[in-house]
Design a protein around this motif. Structure first.
Motif, PDB file in Angstrom:
ATOM      1  N   ASN A  13      11.519  64.771  36.934  1.00 37.95           N
ATOM      2  CA  ASN A  13      10.482  65.470  36.179  1.00 37.95           C
ATOM      3  C   ASN A  13      11.014  66.864  35.827  1.00 37.95           C
ATOM      4  O   ASN A  13      11.285  67.680  36.695  1.00 37.95           O
ATOM      5  N   SER A  14      11.165  67.135  34.540  1.00 39.38           N
ATOM      6  CA  SER A  14      11.809  68.362  34.103  1.00 39.38           C
ATOM      7  C   SER A  14      10.976  69.609  34.349  1.00 39.38           C
ATOM      8  O   SER A  14      11.471  70.724  34.227  1.00 39.38           O
ATOM      9  N   ASN A  15       9.715  69.457  34.707  1.00 42.91           N
ATOM     10  CA  ASN A  15       8.849  70.614  34.910  1.00 42.91           C
ATOM     11  C   ASN A  15       9.100  71.320  36.235  1.00 42.91           C
ATOM     12  O   ASN A  15       8.653  72.430  36.451  1.00 42.91           O
ATOM     13  N   PRO A  35       8.601  57.361  35.135  1.00 40.95           N
ATOM     14  CA  PRO A  35       8.453  58.750  35.599  1.00 40.95           C
ATOM     15  C   PRO A  35       7.779  59.665  34.597  1.00 40.95           C
ATOM     16  O   PRO A  35       7.163  60.669  34.979  1.00 40.95           O
ATOM     17  N   GLN A  36       7.829  59.321  33.310  1.00 34.45           N
ATOM     18  CA  GLN A  36       7.229  60.184  32.290  1.00 34.45           C
ATOM     19  C   GLN A  36       5.717  60.308  32.455  1.00 34.45           C
ATOM     20  O   GLN A  36       5.112  61.289  31.996  1.00 34.45           O
ATOM     21  N   GLU A  37       5.085  59.334  33.122  1.00 33.71           N
ATOM     22  CA  GLU A  37       3.640  59.396  33.324  1.00 33.71           C
ATOM     23  C   GLU A  37       3.234  60.518  34.283  1.00 33.71           C
ATOM     24  O   GLU A  37       2.053  60.854  34.382  1.00 33.71           O
ATOM     25  N   ASP A  40       4.760  63.634  34.221  1.00 30.73           N
ATOM     26  CA  ASP A  40       5.236  64.910  33.701  1.00 30.73           C
ATOM     27  C   ASP A  40       4.192  66.023  33.801  1.00 30.73           C
ATOM     28  O   ASP A  40       4.537  67.199  33.934  1.00 30.73           O
ATOM     29  N   LYS A  41       2.916  65.656  33.743  1.00 29.63           N
ATOM     30  CA  LYS A  41       1.857  66.679  33.746  1.00 29.63           C
ATOM     31  C   LYS A  41       1.580  67.245  35.136  1.00 29.63           C
ATOM     32  O   LYS A  41       0.837  68.227  35.262  1.00 29.63           O
ATOM     33  N   GLN A  89       2.739  69.311  38.128  1.00 32.21           N
ATOM     34  CA  GLN A  89       3.750  70.302  38.464  1.00 32.21           C
ATOM     35  C   GLN A  89       4.334  70.099  39.863  1.00 32.21           C
ATOM     36  O   GLN A  89       5.428  70.587  40.150  1.00 32.21           O
ATOM     37  N   LYS A 121      13.385  57.768  38.182  1.00 30.12           N
ATOM     38  CA  LYS A 121      13.399  56.412  37.642  1.00 30.12           C
ATOM     39  C   LYS A 121      13.908  55.432  38.696  1.00 30.12           C
ATOM     40  O   LYS A 121      14.941  55.658  39.332  1.00 30.12           O
TER      41      LYS A 121
END
Length: 302
Positions: free
Chosen positions: A3-5, A54-56, A58-59, A61, A67
């Motif tokens: 997660n890039s955040n 994993p994109q689910e 992202d919100k 933090q 993956k």
């Protein structure tokens, strides 16, 4: 895929995190609620997730989502990959099933003892008796066969399952803290045990695998009441209510949220798609298991 955040700092690597496995829409939905619980009650504490999407997450933090595609036939032993990933980033990880809820704050700075601290565990000797006696006569032969598999495996590992120090660990909630590198050996032994059990058709043996792998690696296993962790697990709560130890009204909302996910309506096309994916996935993992196990033919087949 991270997660890039949120990326762990050097300081965070010395702290504690939660971790879980969330494969498929049902468990991803449960994991979203778990992430919200941790964010609300334990700000600053991370949740490590291995998931197919994993994109689910992202919100969130507080989530580090990686993956992962199912590796083991029954999925249960994929929990070892979760533990391995979490311990590569943090000193201590609290593994919880994705459908567990964290209901209150607790001291995140608790210093967990090295090794495995389990909310529920017992000697394998004691658990084996329960494992056989808790089912009807029709189911007993299959469970006896499972114990025969474990007995052969123990001989290969030079373990004595009559040793009351070897534990069966209930895998829904347990903590692993690094112990002089023995946690790495623990993961390696878990893999060998997992492959052997699955080759012999015993897919749900992770509670045994955890205890046997820990014993082989010299990783300490101890019971811990974990009274500071207030959690909800549907079948655990039902037992408490049945025994008069809990009030059903207090956790009604959590039962409702759990059941809304578990019994979500699906179209016929969605059901057929899941069945086809399950069928294909099973045989793909089954043949992959056969191929991988050939690398140690003597251990797995003799």
């Amino acid at each position: 895929m991270l997660n890039s955040n949120l990326k762990p700092t050097q300081q965070e690597q010395q702290e504690v995190c939660f971790c879980s496995l969330a494969l498929g829409q049902r468990y991803r939905s449960h994991a979203c609620l778990l992430a919200q619980d941790i964010e609300k009650n334990l700000p600053g504490v991370n949740l490590i997730l291995l998931t197919d999407k994993p994109q689910e997450f992202d919100k969130y933090q507080n989530v580090l989502a990686f993956k992962h595609q199912q590796q083991s036939i029954g999925c249960y032993h994929d929990k070892r990959f979760v533990i391995a990933k979490a311990l590569s980033l943090f000193n201590t990880c609290i593994f919880v099933d994705a459908d567990i809820r964290i209901l209150d704050k607790f001291l995140s700075e608790i210093k967990w003892l090295p090794g495995i601290n389990a909310r529920s565990c017992t000697s394998i000797v004691k658990h084996n008796k329960v494992y056989i006696d808790s089912v009807n006569d029709a189911s007993k032969p299959n469970r006896i066969r499972h114990l025969q598999i474990l007995s052969k495996l123990a001989n290969k590992l030079d373990l004595d399952l009559e040793d009351t120090n070897i534990q069966f660990v209930m895998e829904m909630l347990f903590v692993v803290t690094k112990q002089d590198g023995r946690e790495i050996e623990f993961i390696k032994h878990w893999e060998n045990i997992a492959l052997y059990c699955e080759l012999n058709g015993f897919y749900g043996a992770e509670g045994y695998a955890i205890g046997m792998a820990a014993a082989k690696a010299g990783l300490e296993v101890r019971w811990d009441a974990m009274e500071g962790i207030v959690y909800f697990k549907d079948w655990v709560e039902r037992q408490k209510i049945k025994k008069g130890q809990a009030n059903a009204d207090d956790t009604l909302i959590y039962f409702q949220q759990h059941e809304a996910i578990e019994y979500c309506q699906s179209s016929l096309l969605q059901k057929l798609k899941r069945r086809l994916e399950k069928f294909i996935g099973y045989y793909y993992r089954y043949f992959s298991l056969r191929i991988v196990s050939l690398k140690n033919f003597s251990f797995y087949y003799r």
